[in-house]
Design a protein around this motif. Structure first.
Motif, mmCIF file in Angstrom:
data_model
loop_
_atom_site.group_PDB
_atom_site.id
_atom_site.type_symbol
_atom_site.label_atom_id
_atom_site.label_comp_id
_atom_site.label_asym_id
_atom_site.label_seq_id
_atom_site.Cartn_x
_atom_site.Cartn_y
_atom_site.Cartn_z
ATOM 1 N N THR A 1 -9.226 6.003 -8.192
ATOM 2 C CA THR A 1 -10.658 6.147 -8.463
ATOM 3 C C THR A 1 -11.453 4.883 -8.132
ATOM 4 O OG1 THR A 1 -10.288 5.603 -10.784
ATOM 5 C CG2 THR A 1 -10.308 7.952 -10.200
ATOM 6 N N ALA A 2 -10.845 3.719 -8.252
ATOM 7 C CA ALA A 2 -11.563 2.481 -7.904
ATOM 8 C C ALA A 2 -11.918 2.480 -6.420
ATOM 9 C CB ALA A 2 -10.720 1.259 -8.258
ATOM 10 N N ALA A 3 -10.974 2.870 -5.567
ATOM 11 C CA ALA A 3 -11.253 2.942 -4.133
ATOM 12 C C ALA A 3 -12.320 3.994 -3.851
ATOM 13 C CB ALA A 3 -9.981 3.250 -3.358
ATOM 14 N N GLN A 4 -12.241 5.119 -4.520
ATOM 15 C CA GLN A 4 -13.229 6.176 -4.300
ATOM 16 C C GLN A 4 -14.634 5.698 -4.658
ATOM 17 O OE1 GLN A 4 -11.706 9.650 -6.394
ATOM 18 N NE2 GLN A 4 -9.686 9.207 -5.534
ATOM 19 N N ARG A 5 -14.767 4.929 -5.735
ATOM 20 C CA ARG A 5 -16.085 4.384 -6.098
ATOM 21 C C ARG A 5 -16.598 3.446 -4.997
ATOM 22 N NH1 ARG A 5 -13.660 4.208 -11.186
ATOM 23 N NH2 ARG A 5 -13.176 2.000 -10.952
ATOM 24 N N LEU A 6 -15.710 2.609 -4.460
ATOM 25 C CA LEU A 6 -16.102 1.715 -3.366
ATOM 26 C C LEU A 6 -16.592 2.534 -2.174
ATOM 27 C CD1 LEU A 6 -16.222 -1.021 -1.832
ATOM 28 C CD2 LEU A 6 -13.812 -0.623 -1.230
ATOM 29 N N PHE A 7 -15.825 3.519 -1.765
ATOM 30 C CA PHE A 7 -16.188 4.317 -0.596
ATOM 31 C C PHE A 7 -17.508 5.056 -0.831
ATOM 32 C CE2 PHE A 7 -11.337 4.533 -0.088
ATOM 33 C CZ PHE A 7 -11.314 3.327 0.583
ATOM 34 N N GLU A 8 -17.698 5.582 -2.018
ATOM 35 C CA GLU A 8 -18.946 6.287 -2.327
ATOM 36 C C GLU A 8 -20.140 5.338 -2.302
ATOM 37 O OE1 GLU A 8 -17.737 8.164 -5.980
ATOM 38 O OE2 GLU A 8 -16.931 9.915 -4.903
ATOM 39 N N ARG A 9 -19.951 4.091 -2.745
ATOM 40 C CA ARG A 9 -21.038 3.104 -2.674
ATOM 41 C C ARG A 9 -21.484 2.874 -1.233
ATOM 42 N NH1 ARG A 9 -18.132 -0.669 -5.929
ATOM 43 N NH2 ARG A 9 -18.238 -2.123 -4.188
ATOM 44 N N PHE A 10 -20.545 3.027 -0.300
ATOM 45 C CA PHE A 10 -20.876 2.847 1.119
ATOM 46 C C PHE A 10 -21.426 4.126 1.750
ATOM 47 C CE2 PHE A 10 -18.842 -1.148 0.707
ATOM 48 C CZ PHE A 10 -19.201 -1.893 1.814
ATOM 49 N N GLY A 11 -21.506 5.206 1.000
ATOM 50 C CA GLY A 11 -22.078 6.445 1.511
ATOM 51 C C GLY A 11 -21.071 7.495 1.931
ATOM 52 N N PHE A 12 -19.785 7.245 1.757
ATOM 53 C CA PHE A 12 -18.792 8.276 2.074
ATOM 54 C C PHE A 12 -18.974 9.445 1.112
ATOM 55 C CE2 PHE A 12 -16.825 4.711 4.157
ATOM 56 C CZ PHE A 12 -16.137 5.261 5.225
ATOM 57 N N THR B 1 -8.055 8.949 0.638
ATOM 58 C CA THR B 1 -7.747 8.115 -0.511
ATOM 59 C C THR B 1 -6.967 8.956 -1.516
ATOM 60 O OG1 THR B 1 -8.674 6.713 -2.261
ATOM 61 C CG2 THR B 1 -9.999 8.586 -1.580
ATOM 62 N N ALA B 2 -6.026 8.333 -2.169
ATOM 63 C CA ALA B 2 -5.234 9.050 -3.162
ATOM 64 C C ALA B 2 -6.136 9.550 -4.285
ATOM 65 C CB ALA B 2 -4.137 8.145 -3.722
ATOM 66 N N THR B 3 -5.874 10.740 -4.749
ATOM 67 C CA THR B 3 -6.661 11.343 -5.819
ATOM 68 C C THR B 3 -6.775 10.415 -7.023
ATOM 69 O OG1 THR B 3 -5.939 13.528 -5.116
ATOM 70 C CG2 THR B 3 -6.805 13.357 -7.346
ATOM 71 N N GLN B 4 -5.693 9.724 -7.350
ATOM 72 C CA GLN B 4 -5.676 8.868 -8.537
ATOM 73 C C GLN B 4 -6.376 7.527 -8.321
ATOM 74 O OE1 GLN B 4 -3.085 10.225 -6.889
ATOM 75 N NE2 GLN B 4 -1.398 10.761 -8.231
ATOM 76 N N LEU C 1 0.831 -1.195 0.000
ATOM 77 C CA LEU C 1 0.000 0.000 0.000
ATOM 78 C C LEU C 1 0.873 1.256 0.000
ATOM 79 C CD1 LEU C 1 -2.907 1.083 0.114
ATOM 80 C CD2 LEU C 1 -2.773 0.898 2.618
ATOM 81 N N VAL C 2 1.914 1.252 0.819
ATOM 82 C CA VAL C 2 2.848 2.384 0.855
ATOM 83 C C VAL C 2 3.504 2.559 -0.513
ATOM 84 C CG1 VAL C 2 5.030 3.218 1.816
ATOM 85 C CG2 VAL C 2 3.287 2.237 3.326
ATOM 86 N N ARG C 3 3.983 1.480 -1.074
ATOM 87 C CA ARG C 3 4.659 1.557 -2.377
ATOM 88 C C ARG C 3 3.709 2.027 -3.478
ATOM 89 N NH1 ARG C 3 6.909 -3.653 -0.358
ATOM 90 N NH2 ARG C 3 8.892 -3.057 0.602
ATOM 91 N N LEU C 4 2.455 1.598 -3.415
ATOM 92 C CA LEU C 4 1.462 2.050 -4.379
ATOM 93 C C LEU C 4 1.306 3.567 -4.309
ATOM 94 C CD1 LEU C 4 -1.007 1.512 -6.344
ATOM 95 C CD2 LEU C 4 -2.368 1.415 -4.253
ATOM 96 N N HIS C 5 1.126 4.082 -3.096
ATOM 97 C CA HIS C 5 0.970 5.536 -2.939
ATOM 98 C C HIS C 5 2.227 6.274 -3.376
ATOM 99 C CE1 HIS C 5 -2.568 4.421 -0.590
ATOM 100 N NE2 HIS C 5 -2.996 5.624 -0.915
ATOM 101 N N HIS C 6 3.369 5.752 -2.986
ATOM 102 C CA HIS C 6 4.634 6.398 -3.363
ATOM 103 C C HIS C 6 4.791 6.448 -4.884
ATOM 104 C CE1 HIS C 6 8.706 7.828 -2.790
ATOM 105 N NE2 HIS C 6 9.121 6.909 -3.649
ATOM 106 N N ALA C 7 4.397 5.396 -5.562
ATOM 107 C CA ALA C 7 4.483 5.374 -7.024
ATOM 108 C C ALA C 7 3.544 6.411 -7.645
ATOM 109 C CB ALA C 7 4.160 3.979 -7.550
#
Length: 162
Positions: free
Chosen positions: A140-151, A135-138, A25-31
């Motif tokens: 978008t898949a995570a953001q869609r998940l979070f929005e489905r839960f009402g975030f 969540t990282a701006t880029q 997860l750290v490496r993903l964000h760093h990239a």
């Protein structure tokens, strides 16, 4: 399809694999943005120490996703905490989802959703009146998940390199 994926509370024996996930997860964000996201190698030993210490905290929750089969394997994890009021961030006491990671081979099979659902239940049980996350701006898949839960979006972080 979540039938072969289950979620349970993490235990000490899970921590080496959870630390590997955390490092990914750290490496993903760093990239995504090496100027914004810290990446001090080796990552795994520090995360293993930290997350192991959190197993005993009454304010923390760590859950793992397991993919079933003859030999169940860990497929991801989520880490959250009940946090106190933070005057600097203008944030009242709340639950915070600090980490949510699903291993690449299991993505899009529902593991992220069941990890998030389990984490929200645990934070609710810890007395959190609301839950926040970053969540990282880029991502978008995570953001869609979070929005489905009402975030909902409440802040935008901006960075200036000097």
């Amino acid at each position: 399809m979540t039938s072969s994926i289950t979620v349970r509370a993490a235990v000490r024996a899970d921590m080496p694999e959870v630390a590997r996930f955390a490092a990914q997860l750290v490496r993903l964000h760093h990239a995504l943005d090496p100027h914004r996201f810290l990446c001090l190698e080796p990552i795994e030993p520090g995360y293993e120490r930290w997350l192991t210490s959190e197993l005993g905290s009454p304010d923390a929750a760590i859950v793992v996703a397991e993919r079933g089969g003859a030999e169940p394997v860990l497929a991801g994890y989520a880490y959250g905490r009940r946090e106190p009021r933070d005057w600097n961030s203008l944030l009242d006491a709340c639950g915070v989802v600090h980490d949510l990671y699903v291993a690449e081979p299991v993505r899009r099979l529902g593991a992220g959703a069941i990890l998030l659902e389990a984490m929200l239940a645990r934070l609710r049980a810890l007395g959190a009146p609301r839950v926040v996350l970053h969540t990282a701006t880029q991502n978008t898949a995570a953001q869609r998940l979070f929005e489905r839960f009402g975030f909902r979006r409440t802040m935008i972080e901006m960075t200036l390199d000097l």
